[in-house]
Design a protein around this motif. Sequence first.
Motif, PDB file in Angstrom:
ATOM      1  N   ALA A  58     -68.386 -89.881  13.841  1.00 20.80           N
ATOM      2  CA  ALA A  58     -67.960 -89.428  15.172  1.00 20.80           C
ATOM      3  C   ALA A  58     -67.369 -90.593  15.963  1.00 20.80           C
ATOM      4  CB  ALA A  58     -69.136 -88.825  15.933  1.00 20.80           C
ATOM      5  N   SER A  59     -66.340 -90.323  16.727  1.00 16.00           N
ATOM      6  CA  SER A  59     -65.761 -91.331  17.624  1.00 16.00           C
ATOM      7  C   SER A  59     -66.574 -91.391  18.908  1.00 16.00           C
ATOM      8  CB  SER A  59     -64.309 -90.984  17.951  1.00 16.00           C
ATOM      9  OG  SER A  59     -63.503 -90.992  16.790  1.00 16.00           O
ATOM     10  N   VAL A  60     -66.923 -92.602  19.331  1.00 15.10           N
ATOM     11  CA  VAL A  60     -67.648 -92.817  20.584  1.00 15.10           C
ATOM     12  C   VAL A  60     -66.855 -93.853  21.374  1.00 15.10           C
ATOM     13  CG1 VAL A  60     -69.840 -93.422  21.655  1.00 15.10           C
ATOM     14  CG2 VAL A  60     -69.819 -92.390  19.365  1.00 15.10           C
ATOM     15  N   PHE A  61     -66.433 -93.513  22.582  1.00 11.28           N
ATOM     16  CA  PHE A  61     -65.566 -94.439  23.315  1.00 11.28           C
ATOM     17  C   PHE A  61     -65.648 -94.233  24.818  1.00 11.28           C
ATOM     18  CE2 PHE A  61     -63.062 -90.700  22.244  1.00 11.28           C
ATOM     19  CZ  PHE A  61     -62.346 -90.423  23.395  1.00 11.28           C
ATOM     20  N   THR A  62     -65.161 -95.236  25.537  1.00 14.21           N
ATOM     21  CA  THR A  62     -65.017 -95.161  26.989  1.00 14.21           C
ATOM     22  C   THR A  62     -63.861 -96.061  27.389  1.00 14.21           C
ATOM     23  OG1 THR A  62     -66.212 -95.268  29.105  1.00 14.21           O
ATOM     24  CG2 THR A  62     -66.577 -97.076  27.558  1.00 14.21           C
ATOM     25  N   PHE A  63     -63.551 -96.110  28.693  1.00 15.86           N
ATOM     26  CA  PHE A  63     -62.443 -96.928  29.201  1.00 15.86           C
ATOM     27  C   PHE A  63     -62.940 -97.792  30.355  1.00 15.86           C
ATOM     28  CE2 PHE A  63     -60.602 -93.004  27.538  1.00 15.86           C
ATOM     29  CZ  PHE A  63     -59.632 -93.491  26.682  1.00 15.86           C
ATOM     30  N   ASP A  64     -62.308 -98.965  30.520  1.00 18.45           N
ATOM     31  CA  ASP A  64     -62.633 -99.764  31.704  1.00 18.45           C
ATOM     32  C   ASP A  64     -61.742 -99.341  32.870  1.00 18.45           C
ATOM     33  OD1 ASP A  64     -60.129-100.996  31.400  1.00 18.45           O
ATOM     34  OD2 ASP A  64     -60.943-102.854  30.571  1.00 18.45           O
ATOM     35  N   ASP A  65     -61.823-100.063  33.972  1.00 20.50           N
ATOM     36  CA  ASP A  65     -61.099 -99.672  35.182  1.00 20.50           C
ATOM     37  C   ASP A  65     -59.591 -99.800  35.035  1.00 20.50           C
ATOM     38  OD1 ASP A  65     -63.546 -99.194  36.344  1.00 20.50           O
ATOM     39  OD2 ASP A  65     -63.676-101.177  37.277  1.00 20.50           O
ATOM     40  N   LYS A  66     -59.135-100.530  33.997  1.00 23.88           N
ATOM     41  CA  LYS A  66     -57.704-100.677  33.747  1.00 23.88           C
ATOM     42  C   LYS A  66     -57.269 -99.872  32.522  1.00 23.88           C
ATOM     43  CE  LYS A  66     -57.294-105.190  35.987  1.00 23.88           C
ATOM     44  NZ  LYS A  66     -56.873-106.610  35.851  1.00 23.88           N
ATOM     45  N   TYR A  67     -58.145 -98.963  32.084  1.00 28.01           N
ATOM     46  CA  TYR A  67     -57.847 -97.986  31.016  1.00 28.01           C
ATOM     47  C   TYR A  67     -57.781 -98.609  29.623  1.00 28.01           C
ATOM     48  CZ  TYR A  67     -56.802 -95.464  35.247  1.00 28.01           C
ATOM     49  OH  TYR A  67     -56.897 -94.921  36.501  1.00 28.01           O
ATOM     50  N   LYS A  68     -58.379 -99.776  29.456  1.00 32.26           N
ATOM     51  CA  LYS A  68     -58.552-100.331  28.122  1.00 32.26           C
ATOM     52  C   LYS A  68     -59.681 -99.573  27.430  1.00 32.26           C
ATOM     53  CE  LYS A  68     -60.211-104.431  25.645  1.00 32.26           C
ATOM     54  NZ  LYS A  68     -60.759-105.798  25.786  1.00 32.26           N
ATOM     55  N   ASN A  88     -70.641 -97.526  36.028  1.00 31.83           N
ATOM     56  CA  ASN A  88     -70.847 -96.118  35.694  1.00 31.83           C
ATOM     57  C   ASN A  88     -69.644 -95.625  34.891  1.00 31.83           C
ATOM     58  OD1 ASN A  88     -73.313 -95.967  37.124  1.00 31.83           O
ATOM     59  ND2 ASN A  88     -72.214 -95.693  39.061  1.00 31.83           N
ATOM     60  N   ARG A  89     -69.885 -95.195  33.661  1.00 35.52           N
ATOM     61  CA  ARG A  89     -68.809 -94.852  32.738  1.00 35.52           C
ATOM     62  C   ARG A  89     -68.977 -93.441  32.199  1.00 35.52           C
ATOM     63  NH1 ARG A  89     -65.170 -98.499  34.154  1.00 35.52           N
ATOM     64  NH2 ARG A  89     -66.207-100.529  34.405  1.00 35.52           N
ATOM     65  N   THR A  90     -67.837 -92.829  31.856  1.00 32.26           N
ATOM     66  CA  THR A  90     -67.853 -91.576  31.115  1.00 32.26           C
ATOM     67  C   THR A  90     -67.732 -91.922  29.649  1.00 32.26           C
ATOM     68  OG1 THR A  90     -66.815 -90.320  32.908  1.00 32.26           O
ATOM     69  CG2 THR A  90     -66.700 -89.376  30.703  1.00 32.26           C
ATOM     70  N   ILE A  91     -68.720 -91.490  28.858  1.00 27.15           N
ATOM     71  CA  ILE A  91     -68.747 -91.769  27.429  1.00 27.15           C
ATOM     72  C   ILE A  91     -68.284 -90.517  26.693  1.00 27.15           C
ATOM     73  CG2 ILE A  91     -70.112 -92.611  25.506  1.00 27.15           C
ATOM     74  CD1 ILE A  91     -69.887 -94.526  27.949  1.00 27.15           C
ATOM     75  N   HIS A  92     -67.302 -90.675  25.821  1.00 24.80           N
ATOM     76  CA  HIS A  92     -66.739 -89.558  25.059  1.00 24.80           C
ATOM     77  C   HIS A  92     -67.266 -89.610  23.628  1.00 24.80           C
ATOM     78  CE1 HIS A  92     -63.609 -88.783  28.187  1.00 24.80           C
ATOM     79  NE2 HIS A  92     -63.742 -90.082  28.376  1.00 24.80           N
ATOM     80  N   ILE A  93     -67.729 -88.470  23.136  1.00 27.67           N
ATOM     81  CA  ILE A  93     -68.175 -88.337  21.749  1.00 27.67           C
ATOM     82  C   ILE A  93     -67.361 -87.216  21.121  1.00 27.67           C
ATOM     83  CG2 ILE A  93     -70.119 -87.857  20.217  1.00 27.67           C
ATOM     84  CD1 ILE A  93     -71.977 -88.835  22.424  1.00 27.67           C
ATOM     85  N   GLN A  94     -66.673 -87.514  20.011  1.00 30.35           N
ATOM     86  CA  GLN A  94     -65.767 -86.535  19.421  1.00 30.35           C
ATOM     87  C   GLN A  94     -65.768 -86.647  17.902  1.00 30.35           C
ATOM     88  OE1 GLN A  94     -61.843 -87.232  21.083  1.00 30.35           O
ATOM     89  NE2 GLN A  94     -62.510 -86.826  23.169  1.00 30.35           N
ATOM     90  N   THR A  95     -65.408 -85.555  17.234  1.00 28.07           N
ATOM     91  CA  THR A  95     -65.072 -85.601  15.817  1.00 28.07           C
ATOM     92  C   THR A  95     -63.652 -85.066  15.651  1.00 28.07           C
ATOM     93  OG1 THR A  95     -66.119 -83.442  15.487  1.00 28.07           O
ATOM     94  CG2 THR A  95     -67.414 -85.403  14.916  1.00 28.07           C
ATOM     95  N   GLY A  96     -63.028 -85.424  14.507  1.00 29.39           N
ATOM     96  CA  GLY A  96     -61.625 -85.064  14.348  1.00 29.39           C
ATOM     97  C   GLY A  96     -60.820 -85.748  15.437  1.00 29.39           C
ATOM     98  N   ASN A  97     -59.882 -85.031  16.023  1.00 28.17           N
ATOM     99  CA  ASN A  97     -59.131 -85.598  17.142  1.00 28.17           C
ATOM    100  C   ASN A  97     -59.723 -85.182  18.487  1.00 28.17           C
ATOM    101  OD1 ASN A  97     -58.299 -82.959  17.599  1.00 28.17           O
ATOM    102  ND2 ASN A  97     -56.220 -83.267  16.845  1.00 28.17           N
ATOM    103  N   GLY A  98     -60.893 -84.537  18.446  1.00 31.63           N
ATOM    104  CA  GLY A  98     -61.583 -84.189  19.679  1.00 31.63           C
ATOM    105  C   GLY A  98     -61.147 -82.894  20.309  1.00 31.63           C
ATOM    106  N   SER A  99     -60.229 -82.178  19.673  1.00 30.33           N
ATOM    107  CA  SER A  99     -59.748 -80.943  20.290  1.00 30.33           C
ATOM    108  C   SER A  99     -60.710 -79.781  20.101  1.00 30.33           C
ATOM    109  CB  SER A  99     -58.370 -80.574  19.721  1.00 30.33           C
ATOM    110  OG  SER A  99     -58.445 -80.388  18.318  1.00 30.33           O
ATOM    111  N   ASN A 100     -61.584 -79.863  19.085  1.00 27.43           N
ATOM    112  CA  ASN A 100     -62.477 -78.739  18.779  1.00 27.43           C
ATOM    113  C   ASN A 100     -63.955 -79.033  18.988  1.00 27.43           C
ATOM    114  OD1 ASN A 100     -60.388 -76.929  17.962  1.00 27.43           O
ATOM    115  ND2 ASN A 100     -60.234 -78.036  16.025  1.00 27.43           N
ATOM    116  N   PHE A 101     -64.352 -80.295  18.827  1.00 33.79           N
ATOM    117  CA  PHE A 101     -65.748 -80.679  19.026  1.00 33.79           C
ATOM    118  C   PHE A 101     -65.773 -81.968  19.839  1.00 33.79           C
ATOM    119  CE2 PHE A 101     -65.713 -78.157  15.178  1.00 33.79           C
ATOM    120  CZ  PHE A 101     -66.822 -77.324  15.332  1.00 33.79           C
TER     121      PHE A 101
END
Length: 393
Positions: A58-68, A88-101
Amino acid sequence: MRKHYLFILLCVFTLLTNCTGGEDPAIVSENIGPAVIKTGKLTGTVISQNGAKPIGGASVFTFDDKYKIYYTTSDADGNFTLEAPVGNRTIHIQTGNGSNFRSEISASVKDNSTVNLTTTQTKLNQVAKIAYVKGSYDKIEDIIQTLGYTATAITNNDLANLTTISQYDIIFLNCGSRNYYVNQSLYPAIDANLATFVANGGSIYASDWDVAYLVGGTDNTSNCSPAGGFVPDTKLCSMNQGSQGIVPAVVTNTALSSALGFTSFNIDFDLGAWQRITNYDPNYWEVLVKDTSNSALMIRTNHFTTTGAATTPIGNAPTSTFVTVCITLPGNIQVSISVPQVLVPYLVALGATVGPCSGSSNSGYIYYTSFHNHASGNIGNAGVILQYVILNL
Protein backbone atom coordinates in the motif's frame (compact mmCIF):
# COMPACT_ATOMS: atom_id res chain seq x y z
CA MET A 1 50.77 76.59 0.08
CA ARG A 2 47.38 77.74 1.31
CA LYS A 3 45.70 76.38 -1.81
CA HIS A 4 47.35 73.05 -1.28
CA TYR A 5 46.12 73.00 2.34
CA LEU A 6 42.53 73.78 1.29
CA PHE A 7 42.63 70.99 -1.30
CA ILE A 8 43.69 68.50 1.38
CA LEU A 9 40.82 69.61 3.65
CA LEU A 10 38.35 69.24 0.78
CA CYS A 11 39.52 65.69 0.09
CA VAL A 12 39.22 64.73 3.76
CA PHE A 13 35.69 66.18 3.89
CA THR A 14 34.69 64.27 0.78
CA LEU A 15 35.94 61.00 2.23
CA LEU A 16 34.11 61.60 5.51
CA THR A 17 30.91 62.40 3.63
CA ASN A 18 31.10 59.19 1.60
CA CYS A 19 31.66 57.15 4.75
CA THR A 20 28.95 58.66 6.93
CA GLY A 21 26.46 60.40 4.71
CA GLY A 22 23.98 59.38 1.98
CA GLU A 23 22.53 55.85 1.66
CA ASP A 24 23.47 53.09 4.09
CA PRO A 25 26.06 50.72 2.65
CA ALA A 26 24.79 47.36 1.33
CA ILE A 27 24.96 44.51 3.81
CA VAL A 28 26.07 41.19 2.36
CA SER A 29 23.97 38.44 3.85
CA GLU A 30 25.58 35.22 4.98
CA ASN A 31 24.87 32.05 2.99
CA ILE A 32 22.95 30.04 5.59
CA GLY A 33 21.70 27.38 3.10
CA PRO A 34 18.14 26.03 2.71
CA ALA A 35 15.83 25.94 5.67
CA VAL A 36 15.96 22.69 7.59
CA ILE A 37 12.55 21.01 7.67
CA LYS A 38 11.78 19.35 10.94
CA THR A 39 10.36 15.85 10.63
CA GLY A 40 9.02 13.02 12.72
CA LYS A 41 7.89 9.47 12.02
CA LEU A 42 4.53 7.76 11.74
CA THR A 43 4.27 4.00 12.05
CA GLY A 44 1.34 1.64 11.62
CA THR A 45 -0.10 -1.40 9.86
CA VAL A 46 -2.35 -1.12 6.82
CA ILE A 47 -5.24 -3.55 7.20
CA SER A 48 -8.36 -4.51 5.26
CA GLN A 49 -11.64 -2.76 5.91
CA ASN A 50 -12.80 -5.42 8.38
CA GLY A 51 -9.45 -5.46 10.18
CA ALA A 52 -8.86 -9.12 9.31
CA LYS A 53 -5.96 -8.93 6.83
CA PRO A 54 -2.72 -6.92 6.67
CA ILE A 55 -2.20 -5.32 3.27
CA GLY A 56 1.23 -5.22 1.68
CA GLY A 57 2.29 -2.85 -1.07
CA ALA A 58 0.00 0.00 0.00
CA SER A 59 1.14 3.56 -0.70
CA VAL A 60 1.37 5.76 2.40
CA PHE A 61 2.14 9.44 1.85
CA THR A 62 1.61 13.06 2.84
CA PHE A 63 2.74 16.53 1.69
CA ASP A 64 4.53 19.41 3.37
CA ASP A 65 3.39 23.03 3.23
CA LYS A 66 5.11 23.47 -0.16
CA TYR A 67 3.50 20.29 -1.59
CA LYS A 68 6.62 18.14 -1.51
CA ILE A 69 5.59 14.49 -1.15
CA TYR A 70 6.78 12.19 1.65
CA TYR A 71 6.14 8.61 0.54
CA THR A 72 6.59 5.00 1.60
CA THR A 73 4.92 1.61 1.11
CA SER A 74 3.76 -1.08 3.51
CA ASP A 75 5.70 -4.33 3.67
CA ALA A 76 4.27 -7.82 3.21
CA ASP A 77 2.90 -7.72 6.78
CA GLY A 78 1.24 -4.34 6.19
CA ASN A 79 3.76 -2.45 8.35
CA PHE A 80 5.11 0.96 7.39
CA THR A 81 7.22 3.83 8.73
CA LEU A 82 6.65 7.22 7.14
CA GLU A 83 8.99 10.15 7.71
CA ALA A 84 6.82 13.26 7.53
CA PRO A 85 7.12 17.02 8.15
CA VAL A 86 6.19 18.27 11.60
CA GLY A 87 2.63 19.56 12.05
CA ASN A 88 -0.94 18.47 11.50
CA ARG A 89 -0.95 16.40 8.30
CA THR A 90 -3.39 14.48 6.15
CA ILE A 91 -2.03 10.96 5.66
CA HIS A 92 -3.13 9.12 2.51
CA ILE A 93 -3.27 5.32 2.35
CA GLN A 94 -3.97 3.79 -1.06
CA THR A 95 -3.56 0.69 -3.20
CA GLY A 96 -3.27 0.69 -6.98
CA ASN A 97 -3.51 4.29 -8.11
CA GLY A 98 -5.90 5.09 -5.27
CA SER A 99 -8.99 5.48 -7.40
CA ASN A 100 -10.77 2.43 -5.95
CA PHE A 101 -9.32 1.84 -2.48
CA ARG A 102 -8.07 4.69 -0.32
CA SER A 103 -8.25 6.28 3.13
CA GLU A 104 -7.34 9.72 4.45
CA ILE A 105 -6.59 10.31 8.12
CA SER A 106 -5.39 13.27 10.19
CA ALA A 107 -2.23 12.89 12.24
CA SER A 108 -0.03 15.20 14.27
CA VAL A 109 3.65 14.72 13.44
CA LYS A 110 6.04 15.65 16.25
CA ASP A 111 9.64 16.79 15.86
CA ASN A 112 12.15 13.95 16.10
CA SER A 113 9.47 11.66 17.58
CA THR A 114 7.59 8.56 16.47
CA VAL A 115 3.80 8.43 16.58
CA ASN A 116 2.13 5.02 16.31
CA LEU A 117 -1.13 5.01 14.36
CA THR A 118 -3.81 2.56 15.47
CA THR A 119 -5.35 -0.06 13.19
CA THR A 120 -8.61 1.86 13.48
CA GLN A 121 -6.86 4.70 11.68
CA THR A 122 -5.02 2.63 9.09
CA LYS A 123 -7.88 0.64 7.60
CA LEU A 124 -7.99 0.73 3.82
CA ASN A 125 -11.47 1.79 2.75
CA GLN A 126 -13.42 0.83 -0.35
CA VAL A 127 -14.53 3.72 -2.52
CA ALA A 128 -15.16 1.61 -5.62
CA LYS A 129 -18.42 -0.04 -6.59
CA ILE A 130 -17.64 -3.69 -7.28
CA ALA A 131 -19.66 -6.27 -9.22
CA TYR A 132 -19.07 -9.91 -10.08
CA VAL A 133 -20.56 -12.51 -12.38
CA LYS A 134 -21.00 -15.94 -10.79
CA GLY A 135 -19.00 -18.77 -12.31
CA SER A 136 -18.80 -22.54 -12.22
CA TYR A 137 -15.17 -22.84 -11.05
CA ASP A 138 -14.41 -19.57 -9.35
CA LYS A 139 -15.69 -17.66 -6.31
CA ILE A 140 -13.56 -14.57 -6.08
CA GLU A 141 -16.44 -12.91 -4.24
CA ASP A 142 -15.43 -15.05 -1.24
CA ILE A 143 -12.02 -13.35 -1.15
CA ILE A 144 -13.65 -9.93 -1.50
CA GLN A 145 -15.88 -10.64 1.47
CA THR A 146 -13.08 -12.04 3.66
CA LEU A 147 -11.32 -8.68 3.23
CA GLY A 148 -14.43 -6.88 4.43
CA TYR A 149 -15.36 -5.36 1.10
CA THR A 150 -18.68 -5.63 -0.71
CA ALA A 151 -19.57 -6.71 -4.24
CA THR A 152 -22.85 -7.01 -6.10
CA ALA A 153 -23.79 -10.09 -8.13
CA ILE A 154 -24.73 -9.33 -11.72
CA THR A 155 -25.51 -11.54 -14.73
CA ASN A 156 -24.62 -11.73 -18.40
CA ASN A 157 -27.93 -9.98 -19.06
CA ASP A 158 -26.60 -7.10 -16.97
CA LEU A 159 -23.32 -7.09 -18.90
CA ALA A 160 -25.39 -6.57 -22.05
CA ASN A 161 -26.77 -3.33 -20.54
CA LEU A 162 -24.25 -0.48 -20.54
CA THR A 163 -26.32 1.64 -18.17
CA THR A 164 -26.21 -1.17 -15.60
CA ILE A 165 -22.48 -1.90 -15.70
CA SER A 166 -21.40 1.73 -15.93
CA GLN A 167 -22.45 2.25 -12.31
CA TYR A 168 -19.57 -0.02 -11.21
CA ASP A 169 -15.84 0.65 -11.06
CA ILE A 170 -14.68 -2.98 -11.09
CA ILE A 171 -16.20 -6.17 -12.53
CA PHE A 172 -14.93 -9.66 -11.66
CA LEU A 173 -15.63 -12.38 -14.20
CA ASN A 174 -15.49 -15.76 -12.47
CA CYS A 175 -14.26 -18.71 -14.51
CA GLY A 176 -17.15 -20.47 -16.23
CA SER A 177 -19.55 -17.52 -16.30
CA ARG A 178 -19.33 -17.28 -20.10
CA ASN A 179 -20.63 -20.58 -21.44
CA TYR A 180 -22.89 -22.30 -23.94
CA TYR A 181 -25.89 -22.01 -21.63
CA VAL A 182 -25.87 -18.22 -21.88
CA ASN A 183 -27.97 -16.65 -24.62
CA GLN A 184 -25.18 -16.17 -27.15
CA SER A 185 -27.07 -13.40 -28.88
CA LEU A 186 -26.02 -11.28 -25.88
CA TYR A 187 -22.31 -11.61 -26.62
CA PRO A 188 -21.96 -8.81 -29.20
CA ALA A 189 -23.53 -6.33 -26.77
CA ILE A 190 -21.43 -7.68 -23.88
CA ASP A 191 -18.22 -7.35 -25.90
CA ALA A 192 -19.04 -3.79 -26.96
CA ASN A 193 -20.04 -2.79 -23.43
CA LEU A 194 -16.89 -4.19 -21.82
CA ALA A 195 -14.81 -2.30 -24.38
CA THR A 196 -16.63 0.92 -23.52
CA PHE A 197 -16.36 0.16 -19.78
CA VAL A 198 -12.57 -0.30 -19.84
CA ALA A 199 -11.95 2.54 -22.31
CA ASN A 200 -13.64 4.93 -19.87
CA GLY A 201 -11.67 3.81 -16.82
CA GLY A 202 -13.51 0.72 -15.56
CA SER A 203 -11.41 -2.29 -14.54
CA ILE A 204 -12.08 -5.99 -15.01
CA TYR A 205 -10.63 -9.26 -13.82
CA ALA A 206 -11.06 -12.52 -15.71
CA SER A 207 -9.68 -15.94 -14.88
CA ASP A 208 -8.97 -19.12 -16.82
CA TRP A 209 -11.78 -19.93 -19.26
CA ASP A 210 -13.23 -16.44 -18.93
CA VAL A 211 -10.46 -15.22 -21.23
CA ALA A 212 -13.34 -15.68 -23.70
CA TYR A 213 -14.74 -12.33 -22.50
CA LEU A 214 -11.49 -10.75 -23.66
CA VAL A 215 -10.67 -12.52 -26.92
CA GLY A 216 -13.95 -14.21 -27.88
CA GLY A 217 -15.46 -17.67 -27.86
CA THR A 218 -17.46 -19.45 -25.17
CA ASP A 219 -16.43 -21.67 -22.25
CA ASN A 220 -12.80 -21.81 -23.39
CA THR A 221 -10.72 -20.96 -26.43
CA SER A 222 -8.78 -23.35 -28.63
CA ASN A 223 -7.36 -21.01 -31.29
CA CYS A 224 -5.88 -17.53 -31.59
CA SER A 225 -8.76 -15.85 -33.42
CA PRO A 226 -12.11 -16.87 -31.92
CA ALA A 227 -15.17 -14.82 -32.82
CA GLY A 228 -16.09 -11.99 -30.47
CA GLY A 229 -14.29 -10.45 -27.53
CA PHE A 230 -12.93 -6.92 -27.39
CA VAL A 231 -9.16 -7.29 -26.93
CA PRO A 232 -7.47 -7.47 -30.37
CA ASP A 233 -6.33 -10.98 -31.33
CA THR A 234 -2.84 -9.59 -31.99
CA LYS A 235 -2.54 -8.67 -28.30
CA LEU A 236 -3.39 -12.02 -26.71
CA CYS A 237 -3.86 -15.69 -27.52
CA SER A 238 -4.84 -18.30 -24.96
CA MET A 239 -5.56 -21.98 -25.62
CA ASN A 240 -7.17 -24.67 -23.51
CA GLN A 241 -4.03 -26.81 -23.30
CA GLY A 242 -3.18 -26.89 -19.60
CA SER A 243 -3.24 -30.19 -17.72
CA GLN A 244 -3.94 -31.13 -14.12
CA GLY A 245 -1.14 -30.90 -11.56
CA ILE A 246 1.09 -28.66 -9.46
CA VAL A 247 2.80 -25.89 -11.42
CA PRO A 248 5.79 -24.07 -9.84
CA ALA A 249 5.42 -20.33 -10.39
CA VAL A 250 7.58 -17.22 -10.00
CA VAL A 251 6.47 -13.66 -9.19
CA THR A 252 8.25 -11.46 -11.74
CA ASN A 253 6.89 -8.06 -10.69
CA THR A 254 8.91 -6.31 -7.97
CA ALA A 255 5.98 -4.43 -6.44
CA LEU A 256 3.91 -7.60 -6.30
CA SER A 257 6.68 -9.69 -4.71
CA SER A 258 7.33 -6.96 -2.11
CA ALA A 259 3.64 -6.84 -1.26
CA LEU A 260 3.40 -10.62 -0.98
CA GLY A 261 6.68 -11.32 0.75
CA PHE A 262 7.62 -14.20 -1.57
CA THR A 263 8.78 -14.72 -5.15
CA SER A 264 7.98 -18.39 -5.75
CA PHE A 265 5.00 -20.60 -5.01
CA ASN A 266 3.06 -23.58 -6.34
CA ILE A 267 -0.30 -23.39 -8.11
CA ASP A 268 -2.60 -26.38 -7.84
CA PHE A 269 -4.36 -26.72 -11.19
CA ASP A 270 -6.91 -29.23 -9.97
CA LEU A 271 -9.02 -29.28 -13.11
CA GLY A 272 -8.43 -31.50 -16.12
CA ALA A 273 -7.86 -28.56 -18.49
CA TRP A 274 -7.04 -24.86 -18.20
CA GLN A 275 -6.08 -21.97 -20.44
CA ARG A 276 -2.45 -21.45 -21.33
CA ILE A 277 -1.31 -18.02 -22.49
CA THR A 278 0.43 -19.00 -25.71
CA ASN A 279 1.13 -15.55 -27.10
CA TYR A 280 0.90 -11.95 -25.88
CA ASP A 281 2.15 -8.50 -26.87
CA PRO A 282 4.82 -7.55 -24.27
CA ASN A 283 4.34 -3.86 -25.06
CA TYR A 284 0.65 -4.17 -24.23
CA TRP A 285 0.69 -6.61 -21.29
CA GLU A 286 2.78 -6.58 -18.13
CA VAL A 287 3.61 -10.07 -16.83
CA LEU A 288 3.24 -10.45 -13.07
CA VAL A 289 3.61 -14.21 -12.66
CA LYS A 290 5.32 -16.84 -14.85
CA ASP A 291 5.91 -20.55 -14.58
CA THR A 292 9.44 -21.95 -14.50
CA SER A 293 9.39 -22.47 -18.27
CA ASN A 294 8.89 -18.70 -18.68
CA SER A 295 5.24 -18.92 -19.77
CA ALA A 296 2.99 -16.12 -18.49
CA LEU A 297 0.37 -17.09 -15.90
CA MET A 298 -0.82 -13.67 -14.78
CA ILE A 299 -0.87 -10.51 -16.90
CA ARG A 300 -2.37 -7.03 -16.76
CA THR A 301 -2.70 -3.96 -18.94
CA ASN A 302 -4.01 -0.43 -18.78
CA HIS A 303 -3.18 0.27 -22.42
CA PHE A 304 -6.62 -0.49 -23.80
CA THR A 305 -7.97 1.92 -26.40
CA THR A 306 -10.72 1.59 -28.94
CA THR A 307 -12.31 3.74 -31.60
CA GLY A 308 -15.97 4.62 -31.64
CA ALA A 309 -16.67 3.80 -28.00
CA ALA A 310 -19.06 6.16 -26.26
CA THR A 311 -17.70 8.49 -23.60
CA THR A 312 -19.55 7.66 -20.41
CA PRO A 313 -18.85 8.20 -16.69
CA ILE A 314 -17.93 5.01 -14.84
CA GLY A 315 -18.62 4.14 -11.20
CA ASN A 316 -17.76 6.82 -8.69
CA ALA A 317 -16.04 9.05 -11.26
CA PRO A 318 -18.93 11.53 -11.56
CA THR A 319 -18.88 12.30 -7.82
CA SER A 320 -15.17 11.92 -7.08
CA THR A 321 -13.08 14.96 -6.18
CA PHE A 322 -9.87 12.96 -6.56
CA VAL A 323 -7.56 13.00 -9.59
CA THR A 324 -4.89 10.47 -10.57
CA VAL A 325 -1.44 12.01 -11.02
CA CYS A 326 2.05 10.68 -11.67
CA ILE A 327 4.78 11.84 -9.29
CA THR A 328 8.49 11.16 -9.63
CA LEU A 329 10.21 10.21 -6.37
CA PRO A 330 13.95 10.41 -5.65
CA GLY A 331 15.80 7.79 -7.66
CA ASN A 332 13.57 8.55 -10.66
CA ILE A 333 10.87 6.22 -9.31
CA GLN A 334 7.42 7.06 -10.62
CA VAL A 335 4.21 6.39 -8.70
CA SER A 336 0.58 6.86 -9.68
CA ILE A 337 -1.57 8.18 -6.83
CA SER A 338 -4.95 9.85 -6.39
CA VAL A 339 -5.02 13.26 -4.73
CA PRO A 340 -7.71 15.84 -3.97
CA GLN A 341 -8.36 17.96 -7.04
CA VAL A 342 -7.40 21.15 -5.18
CA LEU A 343 -3.79 19.90 -4.92
CA VAL A 344 -3.32 19.17 -8.61
CA PRO A 345 -2.13 22.64 -9.80
CA TYR A 346 0.51 22.79 -7.06
CA LEU A 347 1.78 19.29 -7.77
CA VAL A 348 1.89 19.94 -11.52
CA ALA A 349 3.96 23.06 -10.82
CA LEU A 350 6.47 20.78 -9.08
CA GLY A 351 6.65 18.40 -12.05
CA ALA A 352 3.75 15.98 -11.56
CA THR A 353 1.64 15.01 -14.57
CA VAL A 354 -2.09 14.37 -14.67
CA GLY A 355 -2.97 10.73 -15.35
CA PRO A 356 -1.21 7.46 -14.53
CA CYS A 357 2.52 7.05 -15.02
CA SER A 358 2.01 4.49 -17.79
CA GLY A 359 -0.73 3.21 -20.05
CA SER A 360 -3.63 5.11 -21.56
CA SER A 361 -4.78 8.10 -19.53
CA ASN A 362 -8.38 6.89 -19.78
CA SER A 363 -8.01 3.09 -19.67
CA GLY A 364 -8.91 1.00 -16.68
CA TYR A 365 -7.01 -2.18 -15.85
CA ILE A 366 -7.57 -5.62 -17.33
CA TYR A 367 -6.19 -8.49 -15.23
CA TYR A 368 -6.11 -12.03 -16.54
CA THR A 369 -4.95 -15.08 -14.61
CA SER A 370 -4.82 -18.67 -15.81
CA PHE A 371 -5.38 -19.74 -12.18
CA HIS A 372 -8.36 -18.89 -10.01
CA ASN A 373 -10.09 -19.25 -6.66
CA HIS A 374 -11.65 -22.63 -7.27
CA ALA A 375 -14.79 -23.26 -5.24
CA SER A 376 -13.52 -26.66 -4.07
CA GLY A 377 -9.81 -26.54 -4.84
CA ASN A 378 -6.76 -25.49 -2.83
CA ILE A 379 -4.78 -22.76 -4.56
CA GLY A 380 -2.54 -21.94 -1.58
CA ASN A 381 -0.61 -18.68 -1.95
CA ALA A 382 -2.45 -17.89 -5.15
CA GLY A 383 -5.28 -16.70 -2.89
CA VAL A 384 -2.99 -13.97 -1.51
CA ILE A 385 -2.16 -12.94 -5.08
CA LEU A 386 -5.86 -12.58 -5.84
CA GLN A 387 -6.17 -10.29 -2.82
CA TYR A 388 -3.54 -8.10 -4.48
CA VAL A 389 -5.52 -8.16 -7.75
CA ILE A 390 -8.68 -7.07 -5.97
CA LEU A 391 -7.02 -4.16 -4.19
CA ASN A 392 -4.96 -2.95 -7.15
CA LEU A 393 -7.64 -2.74 -9.81
